[in-house]
Write a protein that holds these residues in place. Structure first.
Motif, PDB file in Angstrom:
ATOM      1  N   ILE A 102      51.702  33.765  -1.796  1.00 52.70           N
ATOM      2  CA  ILE A 102      52.562  32.989  -2.704  1.00 52.70           C
ATOM      3  C   ILE A 102      52.385  33.463  -4.145  1.00 52.70           C
ATOM      4  O   ILE A 102      53.348  33.646  -4.895  1.00 52.70           O
ATOM      5  CB  ILE A 102      52.257  31.477  -2.593  1.00 52.70           C
ATOM      6  CG1 ILE A 102      52.699  30.940  -1.223  1.00 52.70           C
ATOM      7  CG2 ILE A 102      52.947  30.691  -3.715  1.00 52.70           C
ATOM      8  CD1 ILE A 102      52.267  29.513  -0.937  1.00 52.70           C
ATOM      9  N   MET A 103      51.092  33.725  -4.515  1.00 49.20           N
ATOM     10  CA  MET A 103      50.795  34.103  -5.895  1.00 49.20           C
ATOM     11  C   MET A 103      51.212  35.543  -6.234  1.00 49.20           C
ATOM     12  O   MET A 103      51.186  35.942  -7.390  1.00 49.20           O
ATOM     13  CB  MET A 103      49.310  33.882  -6.186  1.00 49.20           C
ATOM     14  CG  MET A 103      48.950  32.403  -6.285  1.00 49.20           C
ATOM     15  SD  MET A 103      47.198  32.122  -6.628  1.00 49.20           S
ATOM     16  CE  MET A 103      47.051  32.804  -8.276  1.00 49.20           C
TER      17      MET A 103
ATOM     18  N   PHE B 183      54.191  36.319  -5.890  1.00 51.66           N
ATOM     19  CA  PHE B 183      55.526  36.069  -6.433  1.00 51.66           C
ATOM     20  C   PHE B 183      55.543  34.966  -7.491  1.00 51.66           C
ATOM     21  O   PHE B 183      56.312  35.028  -8.448  1.00 51.66           O
ATOM     22  CB  PHE B 183      56.489  35.687  -5.292  1.00 51.66           C
ATOM     23  CG  PHE B 183      56.504  36.696  -4.169  1.00 51.66           C
ATOM     24  CD1 PHE B 183      57.235  37.870  -4.279  1.00 51.66           C
ATOM     25  CD2 PHE B 183      55.773  36.477  -3.012  1.00 51.66           C
ATOM     26  CE1 PHE B 183      57.247  38.799  -3.258  1.00 51.66           C
ATOM     27  CE2 PHE B 183      55.776  37.404  -1.977  1.00 51.66           C
ATOM     28  CZ  PHE B 183      56.518  38.571  -2.105  1.00 51.66           C
ATOM     29  N   VAL B 184      54.709  33.939  -7.295  1.00 51.44           N
ATOM     30  CA  VAL B 184      54.675  32.815  -8.238  1.00 51.44           C
ATOM     31  C   VAL B 184      53.218  32.513  -8.588  1.00 51.44           C
ATOM     32  O   VAL B 184      52.367  32.437  -7.714  1.00 51.44           O
ATOM     33  CB  VAL B 184      55.312  31.541  -7.629  1.00 51.44           C
ATOM     34  CG1 VAL B 184      55.360  30.419  -8.667  1.00 51.44           C
ATOM     35  CG2 VAL B 184      56.687  31.829  -7.073  1.00 51.44           C
ATOM     36  N   GLU B 185      52.918  32.327  -9.855  1.00 54.69           N
ATOM     37  CA  GLU B 185      51.559  32.029 -10.277  1.00 54.69           C
ATOM     38  C   GLU B 185      51.303  30.525 -10.207  1.00 54.69           C
ATOM     39  O   GLU B 185      51.677  29.768 -11.099  1.00 54.69           O
ATOM     40  CB  GLU B 185      51.307  32.543 -11.698  1.00 54.69           C
ATOM     41  CG  GLU B 185      49.834  32.498 -12.084  1.00 54.69           C
ATOM     42  CD  GLU B 185      49.559  33.162 -13.425  1.00 54.69           C
ATOM     43  OE1 GLU B 185      48.483  32.902 -13.981  1.00 54.69           O
ATOM     44  OE2 GLU B 185      50.431  33.915 -13.912  1.00 54.69           O
ATOM     45  N   VAL B 186      50.683  30.101  -9.098  1.00 53.05           N
ATOM     46  CA  VAL B 186      50.343  28.683  -8.915  1.00 53.05           C
ATOM     47  C   VAL B 186      48.878  28.594  -8.464  1.00 53.05           C
ATOM     48  O   VAL B 186      48.576  28.288  -7.316  1.00 53.05           O
ATOM     49  CB  VAL B 186      51.252  28.002  -7.860  1.00 53.05           C
ATOM     50  CG1 VAL B 186      51.128  26.480  -7.961  1.00 53.05           C
ATOM     51  CG2 VAL B 186      52.684  28.433  -7.986  1.00 53.05           C
TER      52      VAL B 186
END
Length: 304
Positions: free
Chosen positions: A173-174, A176-179
């Motif tokens: 996930i990270m 593509f998206v920094e969460v």
């Protein structure tokens, strides 16, 4: 089912359980070394921290292996029932380590929720895949475990598999998206799942240590079956307990009809009772015969 078949099955399972725990130990220790190298190469404090956690796991798995091997020793003058309960000691130590470890993880995760940290995503993905494969092999080998010690060891390995699955999902996930908050949240969920199972296994372990009746054995039903046998008038001073959650033991006083020769009855009736109890999962039975005119003082006041 014959006693010999039961003994052979028990011996085969005992050998298998020791091999499974040994495999879990060596896989965990090997992956700990891989993690330390990976943590240094990726400069990831998170991975090195997990490597230290896995090193602690390796120590507890080594202890579990030792106690499982010790539990296979034959009875002697020191332990006349054998060493089976040493496997419970291994389960108890591992449960405490899992309990403390899970609480520490939850505390650290709460800190990371308040202060999220960046991770080396690509390095984490690679190690996560390795972690799932290596620990997954051990979980698959131990999926049919019956002993308390094996089940707790299986929990150790399952904890690592779930942890690395969580790391893999978060890392992907990270990409593509920094969460970064996802990592501690998933870790808390996994830790809660592990704690739930640890408490379940601790309940079984403590029941055995306190000589409680095994949960899958129903005393009233067994007593009723014995009472239905010819020449049996009463059953008292009836006790059932387990040595290691698998090897179950019973002792009882059987009152027989005074009109019969008690000595002639003993062999036939004793075999009937032992065979009936063997079908109910009781491996070892001690029986004392009495007649109605005998005075019996049970060693414990009991309603069964």
């Amino acid at each position: 089912m014959s006693h010999n078949h039961s003994h052979n099955h028990s011996h085969s399972h005992a050998h298998s359980s020791t091999k499974n725990i040994a495999l879990a130990f060596f896989l965990n220790l090997s992956f700990t070394i891989i993690e330390i190298i990976g943590g240094l190469l990726t400069n990831s404090v998170a991975i090195i921290s997990d490597a230290l956690h896995d090193f602690g796991d390796s120590i507890s798995l080594g202890l579990a292996w030792y106690f499982e091997k010790l539990a296979k020793k034959s009875p002697d003058k020191k332990f006349t029932y054998g060493y089976k309960r040493f496997s419970l000691l291994g389960a108890l130590i591992n449960s405490v380590i899992l309990l403390v470890g899970s609480i520490i993880v939850i505390v650290e995760c709460v800190k990371r929720i308040a202060d999220p940290q960046d991770v080396n995503v690509k390095g984490m993905i690679l190690l996560a895949v390795l972690g799932v494969i290596i620990n997954g092999i051990a979980v698959l080998r131990m999926r049919k475990s019956k002993g308390v010690n094996e089940r707790v060891v299986s929990l150790h390995m399952l904890e690592d598999v779930l942890g690395w699955i969580a790391v893999l999902i978060v890392s992907i996930i990270m990409l593509f998206v920094e969460v970064p908050i996802l990592d501690p949240l998933l870790s808390i969920g996994i830790s809660c799942f592990i704690l739930f199972n640890v408490f379940k296994n601790l309940k079984v372990t403590l029941n055995v240590i306190l000589e409680g009746v095994p949960s899958d054995i129903h005393v009233s039903e067994i007593k009723e079956k014995i009472m239905q046998l010819d020449n049996v008038e009463d059953v008292h001073d009836f006790h059932i307990w387990s040595l290691d959650s698998e090897y179950n033991i019973a002792s009882m006083h059987i009152v027989v009809n005074e009109n019969n020769n008690i000595h002639e009855l003993q062999v036939k009736l004793k075999n009937e009772i032992k065979n009936a109890l063997l079908k109910e999962g009781i491996n070892h039975t001690t029986i004392e015969f009495e007649t109605n005119d005998e005075s019996c003082e049970p060693c414990h006041n009991t309603d069964i």
